[in-house]
Design a protein around this motif. Structure first.
Motif, PDB file in Angstrom:
ATOM      1  N   TYR A   1     -44.139  -6.546  24.865  1.00  0.00           N
ATOM      2  CA  TYR A   1     -43.578  -6.647  23.611  1.00  0.00           C
ATOM      3  C   TYR A   1     -43.157  -6.138  22.229  1.00  0.00           C
ATOM      4  O   TYR A   1     -42.750  -6.545  21.126  1.00  0.00           O
ATOM      5  N   LEU A   2     -44.211  -4.965  22.094  1.00  0.00           N
ATOM      6  CA  LEU A   2     -43.634  -4.028  21.088  1.00  0.00           C
ATOM      7  C   LEU A   2     -42.747  -4.083  20.809  1.00  0.00           C
ATOM      8  O   LEU A   2     -41.795  -2.919  21.784  1.00  0.00           O
ATOM      9  N   LYS A   3     -41.886  -3.775  19.814  1.00  0.00           N
ATOM     10  CA  LYS A   3     -40.538  -3.273  19.558  1.00  0.00           C
ATOM     11  C   LYS A   3     -40.797  -2.378  18.357  1.00  0.00           C
ATOM     12  O   LYS A   3     -41.349  -1.633  18.100  1.00  0.00           O
ATOM     13  N   LYS A   4     -39.647  -0.991  18.098  1.00  0.00           N
ATOM     14  CA  LYS A   4     -39.089  -0.367  17.252  1.00  0.00           C
ATOM     15  C   LYS A   4     -40.168  -0.223  16.079  1.00  0.00           C
ATOM     16  O   LYS A   4     -40.213   0.322  15.146  1.00  0.00           O
ATOM     17  N   GLU A   5     -39.517  -1.326  16.099  1.00  0.00           N
ATOM     18  CA  GLU A   5     -39.325  -1.940  13.750  1.00  0.00           C
ATOM     19  C   GLU A   5     -40.943  -2.283  13.236  1.00  0.00           C
ATOM     20  O   GLU A   5     -41.968  -2.474  12.486  1.00  0.00           O
ATOM     21  N   ASP A   6     -42.370  -2.435  14.628  1.00  0.00           N
ATOM     22  CA  ASP A   6     -43.524  -2.405  14.757  1.00  0.00           C
ATOM     23  C   ASP A   6     -43.334  -1.099  14.113  1.00  0.00           C
ATOM     24  O   ASP A   6     -44.891  -1.311  13.895  1.00  0.00           O
ATOM     25  N   LEU A   7     -43.203   0.075  13.817  1.00  0.00           N
ATOM     26  CA  LEU A   7     -44.145   1.411  14.103  1.00  0.00           C
ATOM     27  C   LEU A   7     -43.928   2.082  13.043  1.00  0.00           C
ATOM     28  O   LEU A   7     -42.214   2.104  12.689  1.00  0.00           O
ATOM     29  N   LYS A   8     -43.584   1.230  11.753  1.00  0.00           N
ATOM     30  CA  LYS A   8     -43.913   1.955  10.281  1.00  0.00           C
ATOM     31  C   LYS A   8     -44.783   2.984   9.804  1.00  0.00           C
ATOM     32  O   LYS A   8     -45.985   2.227   9.081  1.00  0.00           O
ATOM     33  N   ASN A   9     -43.936   4.007   9.166  1.00  0.00           N
ATOM     34  CA  ASN A   9     -44.770   4.883   8.085  1.00  0.00           C
ATOM     35  C   ASN A   9     -46.627   5.551   8.863  1.00  0.00           C
ATOM     36  O   ASN A   9     -47.592   5.468   8.418  1.00  0.00           O
ATOM     37  N   GLY A  10     -46.408   5.909  10.505  1.00  0.00           N
ATOM     38  CA  GLY A  10     -47.118   6.291  11.281  1.00  0.00           C
ATOM     39  C   GLY A  10     -48.228   4.929  11.300  1.00  0.00           C
ATOM     40  O   GLY A  10     -50.034   5.088  11.447  1.00  0.00           O
ATOM     41  N   ILE A  11     -48.131   3.751  11.455  1.00  0.00           N
ATOM     42  CA  ILE A  11     -49.084   2.374  11.094  1.00  0.00           C
ATOM     43  C   ILE A  11     -48.410   1.876  12.387  1.00  0.00           C
ATOM     44  O   ILE A  11     -47.207   1.440  11.868  1.00  0.00           O
ATOM     45  N   LEU A  12     -48.856   1.449  13.308  1.00  0.00           N
ATOM     46  CA  LEU A  12     -48.269   0.738  13.879  1.00  0.00           C
ATOM     47  C   LEU A  12     -48.796  -0.838  14.538  1.00  0.00           C
ATOM     48  O   LEU A  12     -50.217  -1.364  13.901  1.00  0.00           O
TER      49      LEU A  12
END
Length: 403
Positions: free
Chosen positions: A261-272
Motif C-alpha cells: 500500500y505504499l504510494k508514490k506520494e509517500d516519497l518526498k524530499n528523499g524521505i519515505l
C-alpha cells in the motif's frame, strides 16, 4: 427431570440384527428415537448399555462399531444439551418436544454455522482482516470435523477442543499455530455467549492458547548478499520476488502489507513516510539508492502505488495483495531451497534478517525497536519517543552498506 437411555431391541428372527434406539422419559411419558443403526446381540452389553466388539470380529465390522460408538456419544451429548436447555427455558416441555428438537438439523444452531454467519457480518461492516483471520481458523476446525459436519453450540466443550488440539498436533501444526486457531475460535465462541445462544462452558480452558518462543527466522548478511546477487534474469517471477524481499530489507524489514500500500506520494524530499497497517504508527525512512534501483525496474505508471504489487485499482486491491504475497513467498521458498537455507525463505525473513544484522553491528536494541515500529513494551516506547530519527537512518545505512 427427563431421562435418556440407549436401548437395544433384538430382531424377532434369529441371527438377524436388532436395532438401537434412544428412550426419552419425562413426566412418566416415554418416547423413542430410532437411530437407524443395527447390531447383533453379541455386539451389545445390556448391563452397561454400550456397544462391544466380540473377539475375531472382521476389521470392516470393527470400524463400523467404532463409528457407532462415536455416533451414540454425539447423539446422547446432544440430547443432554437439549434437556438442559429446556430445563432452563421451558419448565412445561414434553417428551415429544425433546424428540422434535432432536430431529432439527444441528446446523440450525451449530457452532460452524454461527461462525460462518459472524464472518459474513464482519465482512459486511468492513472488518475484513478480522473476518479473514476467523475464516482461516474456522476452516481448520471444519477439516477436523470432516464428515461429522457441524456441532451444536452447546456441545462445544473441553473434550471437543482437547480432541481438536490432538488433531492439530498429529498434523504437524506447531504450538503457536494451534494457539492461534484456538484463540480465534474462542473469540467466536464468546460472541455466541454474548448473544446468549449458549451458556459459557469454557471449552478452551485446557488447551494451549499462549504464545510459545519460536526459532527466529533470521539470516546473516552473507545470505542476504547471496539473495541480492543471484542471477535470475531467466526467471522473472523469482527476480520479482527477490526484489520485493530486498526492498523489505532495505526499508528496515517493512511488512508485506505496508509495501503493497505504499504510494508514490509517500516519497518526498528523499524521505519515505508511511503508517503501519498493523499499529497505525508512522515511520520515516531515508531513501537509499538500492531502494530506487528496485523502483526503477518496474513500470507502475498506471497506479498510485510505489511497488508493482497492486496493479489494477479497478479490481479488489486486497485480493491482489494477498495473491501477490502468496506468489512471492512461493518463489522465495524456491530461492531458499536453491541456496540451501535451513529455514523457509519468506518476506518475513527480511524483517528478522535486518534486525539480526543490525544487532551484529552493535546497533542498540532501542534503535532497532524504533526502526521496526515495535510498540509492545510501553516503557521502551516512552524512551524511544525522543530518539532522533537520524540515528535510525545511520543504522539503516550501516546495515545496507554491510552487504
Amino acid at each position: 427431570m427427563a431421562t435418556v437411555k440407549i436401548k437395544f431391541r433384538p430382531s424377532s428372527v434369529n441371527a438377524k440384527e436388532g436395532i438401537l434406539f434412544y428412550q426419552v422419559i419425562h413426566n412418566r411419558v416415554a418416547r423413542q428415537i430410532n437411530t437407524g443403526c443395527k447390531i447383533y446381540p453379541a455386539e451389545w452389553d445390556n448391563l452397561s448399555s454400550r456397544v462391544v466388539i466380540p473377539p475375531r470380529t472382521e476389521e470392516s465390522r470393527c470400524h463400523y462399531l467404532h463409528s457407532l460408538e462415536n455416533r451414540i456419544k454425539e447423539d446422547t451429548t446432544r440430547l443432554r444439551y437439549i434437556l438442559a436447555r429446556l430445563d432452563r427455558t421451558d419448565k412445561d416441555y414434553s417428551a415429544d418436544k425433546v424428540v422434535e428438537l432432536f430431529f432439527i438439523s444441528p446446523e440450525d444452531g451449530g457452532f460452524i454455522s454461527f461462525c460462518q454467519n459472524l464472518i459474513n457480518q464482519l465482512k459486511q461492516i468492513g472488518k475484513v482482516c478480522t473476518a479473514e483471520t476467523y475464516a482461516t481458523s474456522l476452516n481448520s476446525f471444519i477439516r477436523f470435523r470432516g464428515d461429522r459436519g457441524d456441532i451444536p453450540l452447546g456441545e462445544v466443550d473441553t473434550d471437543l477442543m482437547a480432541e481438536y488440539e490432538v488433531y492439530l498436533k498429529s498434523n504437524g501444526i506447531c504450538p503457536n499455530s494451534s494457539s492461534y486457531y484456538m484463540r480465534n475460535l474462542r473469540a467466536m465462541y464468546n460472541r455466541a455467549v454474548e448473544k446468549e445462544l449458549v451458556v459459557q462452558r469454557s471449552p478452551f480452558k485446557y488447551v494451549y492458547t499462549g504464545i510459545d518462543k519460536t526459532v527466529k527466522r533470521a539470516v546473516s548478511a552473507k545470505v542476504i548478499r547471496q539473495i541480492r546477487d543471484l542471477d535470475l534474469v531467466l526467471y522473472p517471477l523469482m527476480d520479482y520476488a527477490r526484489d520485493i524481499f530486498m526492498f523489505s530489507f532495505y526499508t528496515r524489514g517493512m511488512s508485506f502489507i505496508d509495501m503493497a500500500y505504499l504510494k508514490k506520494e509517500d516519497l518526498k524530499n528523499g524521505i519515505l513516510s508511511y503508517r503501519r497497517q498493523k499499529t497505525k504508527q508512522q515511520l520515516l525512512i531515508k531513501w537509499e539508492q538500492p531502494m530506487q534501483d528496485i523502483i526503477d525496474k518496474y513500470d507502475t505508471s498506471g497506479t498510485p502505488y510505489l511497488l508493482p504489487i497492486i496493479k489494477d485499482t479497478g479490481k479488489d486491491e486486497r485480493r491482489q495483495y494477498k495473491s501477490a504475497e502468496h506468489l512471492i513467498n512461493s518463489k522465495l521458498k524456491k530461492i531458499g531451497i536453491q541456496l540451501g537455507l535451513e529455514i523457509p525463505l519468506t518476506t518475513y525473513v527480511a524483517r528478522h534478517g535486518w534486525a539480526n544484522i543490525a544487532k551484529s553491528k552493535n546497533v542498540p536494541i532501542s534503535t532497532i525497536s524504533e526502526a521496526m515500529g515495535h510498540d509492545s513494551e510501553s516503557t521502551t516506547r516512552i524512551y524511544l519517543a525522543s530518539l532522533d530519527t537520524s540515528v535510525i537512518d545511520k543504522a539503516n545505512s550501516l546495515v545496507i552498506k554491510s552487504l
